[in-house]
Design an enzyme around this catalytic site. Sequence first.
Site, short mmCIF file in Angstrom:
data_model
loop_
_atom_site.label_atom_id
_atom_site.label_comp_id
_atom_site.label_asym_id
_atom_site.label_seq_id
_atom_site.Cartn_x
_atom_site.Cartn_y
_atom_site.Cartn_z
CB SER A 140 -0.78 0.10 1.33
OG SER A 140 -1.49 1.24 1.64
CE1 TYR A 153 -4.60 -2.04 4.78
CE2 TYR A 153 -3.49 0.06 4.41
CZ TYR A 153 -3.98 -1.00 3.82
OH TYR A 153 -4.31 -1.31 2.46
#
Length: 258
Positions: A140, A153
């Site tokens: 990401s 995350y």
Amino acid sequence: MSDMLKGQLLAGKRALITGSTSGIGLAVARAMHAEGAQVILNGLGDADEISKLQSELDAEFNAANLLDPAAIETMMADIGNIDILVNNAGMQHVSPVEDFPTDRWDAIMALNLSAPFHTTRLAVPAMKKKGWGRIINTASAHSKTASPFKSAYNASKHGIAGFTKTIALELAQTGVTANCISPGYVWTPLIEGQIPDTMAARGLTRDEVINDVLLAKQPTKKFVQPEEIGALAVFLCREEAGNVTGANWSIDGGWTAE
């Protein structure tokens, strides 16, 4: 006619893509199927829809719960040797660190970071024996930068980037490569579904939500398309990418360039 012209760059290759019943993973599966790979799907979803995807892609399907290391071991034994491993399954939770539910932290770490470790450790021996393999981890933009309230995350995606570099070094002389793909905001049904709620909550127009909220950090002001990620994954599997390893490929509209 060359394999490239026939659209069979991955003919004879078997590819496991986790989290591939929708979104990014499905786009990667479709791209690899189009290049001749035998695709193995894994993920959640309606049984009838998954059956349709299996027919569309002439694909196997394994419903293993990737939160469970034992289930991962069973899946990897059941599907047999693979040439391409795409660790794509992931989850997210947004909360201040002092209120972050410990069970959500554990689940995010299990799926985003530990599951790729388990699939990789089990896939690597056969790849090394064959002298060819491709490991692609969906990271990401948050593997390179951070946003508040996403502690688990951010930590998991930074972790998968480091894990990828490590295994790339370990496998550097084996014919097996390992790379990350790090998307920004990707146009998926999940993102599209958030727009009406955000419009109502903030009193904004659709365009304002897209440009000033969702795409605030992407200079191009364009969502990444899942098919763009699929194309990049296919490139990383090409023979010409055999010396591309340990890299973290941004596809984020310029987000992490700033």
